[in-house]
Motif scaffolding. Structure first.
Motif, mmCIF file in Angstrom:
data_model
loop_
_atom_site.group_PDB
_atom_site.id
_atom_site.type_symbol
_atom_site.label_atom_id
_atom_site.label_comp_id
_atom_site.label_asym_id
_atom_site.label_seq_id
_atom_site.Cartn_x
_atom_site.Cartn_y
_atom_site.Cartn_z
ATOM 1 N N GLN A 1 32.782 46.948 55.642
ATOM 2 C CA GLN A 1 32.393 46.740 54.248
ATOM 3 C C GLN A 1 33.582 46.909 53.301
ATOM 4 O OE1 GLN A 1 29.530 45.558 52.875
ATOM 5 N NE2 GLN A 1 28.990 45.164 55.004
ATOM 6 N N GLN A 2 34.408 47.934 53.542
ATOM 7 C CA GLN A 2 35.574 48.151 52.673
ATOM 8 C C GLN A 2 36.593 47.021 52.816
ATOM 9 O OE1 GLN A 2 37.385 52.007 52.128
ATOM 10 N NE2 GLN A 2 35.556 53.056 52.903
ATOM 11 N N VAL A 3 36.791 46.552 54.045
ATOM 12 C CA VAL A 3 37.727 45.442 54.271
ATOM 13 C C VAL A 3 37.238 44.187 53.562
ATOM 14 C CG1 VAL A 3 38.612 43.831 56.029
ATOM 15 C CG2 VAL A 3 38.765 46.305 56.406
ATOM 16 N N MET A 4 35.956 43.884 53.690
ATOM 17 C CA MET A 4 35.414 42.685 53.033
ATOM 18 C C MET A 4 35.459 42.803 51.511
ATOM 19 S SD MET A 4 32.273 41.440 55.444
ATOM 20 C CE MET A 4 31.494 43.047 55.539
ATOM 21 N N ALA A 5 35.118 43.974 50.994
ATOM 22 C CA ALA A 5 35.175 44.182 49.543
ATOM 23 C C ALA A 5 36.606 43.985 49.036
ATOM 24 C CB ALA A 5 34.656 45.571 49.182
ATOM 25 N N GLU A 6 37.562 44.508 49.782
ATOM 26 C CA GLU A 6 38.978 44.353 49.410
ATOM 27 C C GLU A 6 39.396 42.879 49.456
ATOM 28 O OE1 GLU A 6 42.976 45.304 51.738
ATOM 29 O OE2 GLU A 6 41.902 47.139 51.186
ATOM 30 N N MET A 7 38.954 42.159 50.495
ATOM 31 C CA MET A 7 39.290 40.735 50.606
ATOM 32 C C MET A 7 38.785 39.961 49.390
ATOM 33 S SD MET A 7 38.421 39.793 54.576
ATOM 34 C CE MET A 7 38.632 38.029 54.319
ATOM 35 N N PHE A 8 37.546 40.231 49.003
ATOM 36 C CA PHE A 8 36.966 39.500 47.878
ATOM 37 C C PHE A 8 37.580 39.938 46.548
ATOM 38 C CE2 PHE A 8 33.603 38.596 51.055
ATOM 39 C CZ PHE A 8 33.677 37.216 51.002
ATOM 40 N N ASP A 9 38.029 41.182 46.449
ATOM 41 C CA ASP A 9 38.756 41.614 45.243
ATOM 42 C C ASP A 9 40.088 40.883 45.131
ATOM 43 O OD1 ASP A 9 36.829 43.325 44.267
ATOM 44 O OD2 ASP A 9 37.765 45.155 45.065
ATOM 45 N N VAL A 10 40.784 40.751 46.264
ATOM 46 C CA VAL A 10 42.061 40.025 46.280
ATOM 47 C C VAL A 10 41.835 38.571 45.881
ATOM 48 C CG1 VAL A 10 43.907 39.157 47.800
ATOM 49 C CG2 VAL A 10 43.220 41.562 47.914
ATOM 50 N N MET A 11 40.763 37.977 46.412
ATOM 51 C CA MET A 11 40.454 36.592 46.053
ATOM 52 C C MET A 11 40.167 36.474 44.562
ATOM 53 S SD MET A 11 37.353 34.054 47.208
ATOM 54 C CE MET A 11 37.784 33.790 48.912
ATOM 55 N N LYS A 12 39.371 37.396 44.044
ATOM 56 C CA LYS A 12 39.015 37.363 42.616
ATOM 57 C C LYS A 12 40.281 37.466 41.750
ATOM 58 C CE LYS A 12 35.638 40.085 41.913
ATOM 59 N NZ LYS A 12 34.820 41.260 41.583
ATOM 60 N N ASN A 13 41.200 38.349 42.136
ATOM 61 C CA ASN A 13 42.451 38.495 41.383
ATOM 62 C C ASN A 13 43.300 37.230 41.452
ATOM 63 O OD1 ASN A 13 41.839 41.096 40.535
ATOM 64 N ND2 ASN A 13 42.843 42.053 42.289
ATOM 65 N N ALA A 14 43.296 36.577 42.620
ATOM 66 C CA ALA A 14 44.058 35.328 42.773
ATOM 67 C C ALA A 14 43.466 34.225 41.905
ATOM 68 C CB ALA A 14 44.084 34.898 44.237
ATOM 69 N N ILE A 15 42.143 34.153 41.873
ATOM 70 C CA ILE A 15 41.469 33.105 41.101
ATOM 71 C C ILE A 15 41.668 33.302 39.602
ATOM 72 C CG2 ILE A 15 39.206 32.159 40.450
ATOM 73 C CD1 ILE A 15 38.325 32.797 43.365
ATOM 74 N N PHE A 16 41.519 34.545 39.163
ATOM 75 C CA PHE A 16 41.510 34.801 37.723
ATOM 76 C C PHE A 16 42.820 35.375 37.187
ATOM 77 C CE2 PHE A 16 37.020 34.697 38.890
ATOM 78 C CZ PHE A 16 36.603 33.702 38.021
ATOM 79 N N ALA A 17 43.921 35.134 37.894
ATOM 80 C CA ALA A 17 45.235 35.499 37.362
ATOM 81 C C ALA A 17 45.458 34.711 36.064
ATOM 82 C CB ALA A 17 46.319 35.167 38.384
ATOM 83 N N PRO A 18 46.291 35.235 35.160
ATOM 84 C CA PRO A 18 46.525 34.518 33.898
ATOM 85 C C PRO A 18 46.919 33.056 34.128
ATOM 86 C CG PRO A 18 47.565 36.670 33.851
ATOM 87 C CD PRO A 18 47.067 36.471 35.257
ATOM 88 N N VAL A 19 46.432 32.200 33.258
ATOM 89 C CA VAL A 19 46.664 30.760 33.376
ATOM 90 C C VAL A 19 47.485 30.296 32.183
ATOM 91 C CG1 VAL A 19 45.549 28.500 33.528
ATOM 92 C CG2 VAL A 19 44.428 30.512 34.515
ATOM 93 N N SER A 20 48.564 29.554 32.461
ATOM 94 C CA SER A 20 49.372 29.017 31.364
ATOM 95 C C SER A 20 48.657 27.803 30.773
ATOM 96 C CB SER A 20 50.766 28.627 31.861
ATOM 97 O OG SER A 20 50.662 27.608 32.839
ATOM 98 N N GLU A 21 48.929 27.523 29.523
ATOM 99 C CA GLU A 21 48.209 26.446 28.823
ATOM 100 C C GLU A 21 48.368 25.100 29.498
ATOM 101 O OE1 GLU A 21 48.074 25.892 24.613
ATOM 102 O OE2 GLU A 21 48.365 28.041 24.291
#
Length: 195
Positions: free
Chosen positions: A62-82
């Motif tokens: 569960q901790q490994v999967m939660a961490e994987m999805f947190d990493v994915m979320k951070n990758a998806i929602f990293a700041p976006v340039s205009e």
């Protein structure tokens, strides 16, 4: 201070070894046949070290999967340039990053797909989509809300189900299309399904 750093570093390394061991073993055999002893032996750590970090193998998974999805979320929602935004398709960048992340970490996600039912990952996946795609789904839905009388919560559920199901199909079929094509196509399907 140095001892604290060494302790943190050792803990991080132990967790990384256990994560690697977990995926190696999941590739080889069913979840029910994997023991804590198998995990610690493969990771090259003592059982006491395992229990310093996790209650049991389910807690590890569960901790490994939660961490994987947190990493994915951070990758998806990293700041976006205009210049990365496509004005009429504001969700494009997020969807593209989602597929790009799946592609970069395909082996681990393939194992989760294969062992998902055994690992009972449905709740973790649902929470990920709820947290990560609510904003994007609401943006797409809000633009159409004035034209359609479909409740926003239903629109959101439809969009999230579409992303989850299509991503699973994409991985299971060996990624037949690029992340760019998938992002553009998903937007077209959601916004203009008849075209």
């Amino acid at each position: 201070m140095a001892d604290c750093y060494r302790g943190d570093k050792r803990a991080t390394e132990s967790k990384q070894h256990l994560r690697k061991a977990l995926f190696q073993l999941l590739r080889e055999k069913e979840w029910g046949k994997i023991s804590v002893q198998d995990l610690t032996k493969r990771a090259g750590i003592h059982r006491t070290t395992f229990y310093q970090h996790y209650e049991d193998k389910f807690d590890l998974a569960q901790q490994v999967m939660a961490e994987m999805f947190d990493v994915m979320k951070n990758a998806i929602f990293a700041p976006v340039s205009e210049e990365d935004w496509q004005e009429e398709h504001t969700a494009y960048v997020y969807i593209f990053r989602f597929y790009q992340h799946l592609q970069e970490h395909e082996e681990e996600y393939q194992i989760l797909l294969k062992r998902g039912r055994e690992l009972n990952i449905r709740q973790t996946v649902c929470a990920f989509f709820e947290d990560s795609f609510s904003l994007g789904a609401e943006e797409v839905a809000d633009k159409k809300a004035a034209r359609h009388l479909v409740p926003l919560d239903m629109q959101k559920q439809f969009v999230m189900s579409a992303y989850a199901g299509t991503a699973e199909w994409w991985l299971r079929t060996g990624r037949p299309y690029s992340p760019d094509f998938m992002a553009s196509s998903m937007i077209q399907l959601i916004q203009n399904p008849s075209k």
